[in-house]
Design a protein around this motif. Structure first.
Motif, PDB file in Angstrom:
ATOM      1  N   UNK A  57       0.840  -1.203   0.000  1.00 47.75           N
ATOM      2  CA  UNK A  57       0.000   0.000   0.000  1.00 47.75           C
ATOM      3  C   UNK A  57       0.876   1.253   0.000  1.00 47.75           C
ATOM      4  N   UNK A  58       0.368   2.370  -0.545  1.00 48.44           N
ATOM      5  CA  UNK A  58       1.156   3.604  -0.508  1.00 48.44           C
ATOM      6  C   UNK A  58       1.410   4.052   0.935  1.00 48.44           C
ATOM      7  N   UNK A  59       2.540   4.731   1.144  1.00 53.23           N
ATOM      8  CA  UNK A  59       2.933   5.153   2.500  1.00 53.23           C
ATOM      9  C   UNK A  59       1.851   6.026   3.133  1.00 53.23           C
ATOM     10  N   UNK A  84      -3.994   3.867   7.894  1.00 47.94           N
ATOM     11  CA  UNK A  84      -4.751   2.635   8.117  1.00 47.94           C
ATOM     12  C   UNK A  84      -3.982   1.461   8.721  1.00 47.94           C
ATOM     13  N   UNK A  85      -2.642   1.501   8.646  1.00 52.58           N
ATOM     14  CA  UNK A  85      -1.875   0.292   8.958  1.00 52.58           C
ATOM     15  C   UNK A  85      -2.225  -0.297  10.329  1.00 52.58           C
ATOM     16  N   UNK A  87      -6.153   1.980  -4.595  1.00 53.58           N
ATOM     17  CA  UNK A  87      -5.720   3.232  -3.968  1.00 53.58           C
ATOM     18  C   UNK A  87      -4.754   3.979  -4.889  1.00 53.58           C
ATOM     19  N   UNK A  88      -3.773   3.235  -5.431  1.00 54.63           N
ATOM     20  CA  UNK A  88      -2.751   3.885  -6.260  1.00 54.63           C
ATOM     21  C   UNK A  88      -3.333   4.421  -7.557  1.00 54.63           C
ATOM     22  N   UNK A 124      -3.039  13.090  -6.563  1.00 58.00           N
ATOM     23  CA  UNK A 124      -1.912  12.400  -7.214  1.00 58.00           C
ATOM     24  C   UNK A 124      -2.326  10.984  -7.660  1.00 58.00           C
ATOM     25  N   UNK A 125      -3.015  10.275  -6.759  1.00 60.14           N
ATOM     26  CA  UNK A 125      -3.461   8.910  -7.103  1.00 60.14           C
ATOM     27  C   UNK A 125      -4.542   8.948  -8.180  1.00 60.14           C
TER      28      UNK A 125
END
Lengths: 373, 107
Positions: free
Chosen positions: A15-17, A23-24, A61-62, A71-72
């Motif tokens: 997943x993106x940072x 969420x992590x 997400x990306x 950006x995504x």
């Protein structure tokens, strides 16, 4: 940290940072609660289905859709454009090949005797292959039209069917990949791979549904018809009794599938640079990024076509044109990447979701995830 | 509305729930048929939150781990009610036709 937690956190790195920052911790908590009481000695691992769900979430997400970070969303729009432009190109080429096949069958004048002889008797394998090819061309046209008309699911099914059918003749003839005779099939496939991957990746559940009018969906058919006429005129001229080989060897490399793709990309890139310079209000990161992505398979087809053992002057000229096309594509791709970088929205960490005011006594004393890192 | 989204909204009707609580409730609601993976759950949650059908209710610490509780919003309640009415209408139509077919077959 337990072994299982460590492994799940490693999978979450897909997943993106910015998403992980938000969420992590709660994803890890939810996962571990569901995993039960496992010990490190059991060498526990997250199931493949869990990892697949994280991978699918990462793609969504990306390649953001509605409501995604700018950006995504720009990346998502670029990948969706890759699918639309790639399928439209294949639909355009399919129109040309379909018109050519119909011509051989006598739809636009007398049928081709040689072609009919090559097809053989009714029910022959060649005739079945011919029918499959016509169906493939129609399916590519239908796939592009479905996508433009806002029906991505129908487009995915149709395109997949078209792709499978287009490989039918290869399997039927018993050719093996990388066999000498299949070089053209490999080159042809390279052009299909990127749009076919972009189609499911970009048009996920959150992708915006844009339904364009019918005339936009019919553009590849119009372009294909025009291209067929132009190619026929050029083809007839190049097959005249007295041909200037020196002249035509500069033209021929532009008339094949990869040559036309190169021409289309270069024309689109020049137009985009013009827009960037003279119409700043219409600048967008998605289109240059999409064209840069599409340039990669086209460049690969040119790399595969490089020859350094040409003996006659015409072949040598064609090899030089091929190298020229490759260099032009490379420069164009670099320019497009620069334009993308200049217009791409900046990276930013997604804001933490904040709970609405709660009743006194709620336990909210846990530090936020980014503070824990 | 997709089935996971419908079930997730239904799971939140009787009160806020956290991630794994939602997974469990969905499994219960669907008699074990739908077992959401965590990646899928958060994909659905993101979409419903973007549409303002669910919202974050509170955060809690559970054995040192973060639990975020989500709850239905008013528009989430209305969306679920509308979807439930639509599905109930479809089910009633199907039942009516099946009854008519069975009655025809018996005659």
């Amino acid at each position: 940290m337990s072994l299982l937690e460590g492994r799940y956190r490693y999978a979450l790195r897909l997943l993106p940072a910015s998403y992980r920052a938000e969420r992590e911790e709660e994803m890890v908590c939810a996962f571990l609660e569901g995993a039960g009481d496992l010990h490190d000695e059991d060498n526990p691992r997250p199931r493949w289905s869990e990892i697949a769900s994280v991978a699918a979430l990462s793609v969504r997400v990306r390649l953001g859709g509605v409501g995604a970070a700018p950006r995504f969303f720009a990346w998502g729009q670029a990948v969706r454009l890759v699918a639309v432009l790639g399928l439209s190109f294949h639909a355009t080429m399919s129109c040309v090949w379909l018109a050519n096949t119909l011509k051989f069958h006598g739809f636009f004048g007398a049928p081709s005797g040689d072609y009919q002889t090559a097809l053989g008797s009714a029910g022959s394998a060649e005739r079945l292959r011919d029918i499959a090819q016509v169906l493939t061309y129609l399916l590519w046209i239908a796939a592009a039209a479905s996508l433009v008309r806002g029906r991505p699911r129908a487009a995915k099914t149709t395109a997949l069917l078209a792709l499978a059918l287009s490989y039918g003749p290869v399997i039927q003839s018993g050719n093996v990949l990388w066999n000498g005779g299949t070089k053209s099939v490999v080159l042809h496939s390279v052009l299909f791979v990127v749009p076919m991957l972009a189609l499911p990746a970009g048009f996920h559940r959150d992708a915006p549904r844009n339904r364009h009018p019918w005339w936009v969906a019919a553009l590849p058919v119009g372009a294909g018809t025009l291209l067929y006429v132009i190619l026929n005129v050029l083809g007839s001229a190049s097959m005249a009794q007295t041909v200037n080989w020196q002249f035509w060897s500069w033209i021929w490399p532009w008339l094949g599938e990869s040559g036309l793709a190169c021409l289309a990309l270069l024309a689109a890139s020049v137009s985009l640079v013009g827009t960037h310079l003279w119409a700043p209000a219409r600048r967008t990161p998605s289109l240059p990024l999409a064209l840069a992505i599409l340039a990669v398979p086209v460049m690969l087809t040119h790399v595969f076509s490089l020859t350094f053992d040409a003996i006659d002057p015409a072949t040598r000229t064609m090899a030089v044109v091929n190298v020229g096309q490759l260099i032009a594509l490379l420069l164009s791709a670099l320019t497009l990447i620069v334009l993308t970088a200049k217009t791409m929205p900046p990276r930013r960490v997604r804001p933490q979701p904040t709970p609405e005011p709660t009743a006194p006594g709620d336990d909210t004393g846990l530090p936020l995830p980014e503070d824990q890192d | 509305m997709t089935e996971p989204a419908f079930l997730l909204l239904t799971a939140l009707v009787d009160g806020p729930r956290h991630g794994y609580g939602i997974v469990q409730e969905i499994e219960k609601l669907s008699d074990g048929r739908v077992q959401l993976k965590i990646g899928t759950l958060y994909g659905v949650l993101d979409r419903l939150a973007a549409d303002e059908l669910v919202t974050l209710d509170r955060e809690e610490a559970q054995q040192g781990r973060l639990r975020r509780y989500y709850r239905l919003t008013e528009s989430g309640m209305r969306a679920l009610e509308a979807e439930a009415t639509r599905l109930a209408g479809n089910i009633e139509s199907a039942r009516r036709r099946l009854r008519a077919r069975q009655a025809g077959g018996m005659a």
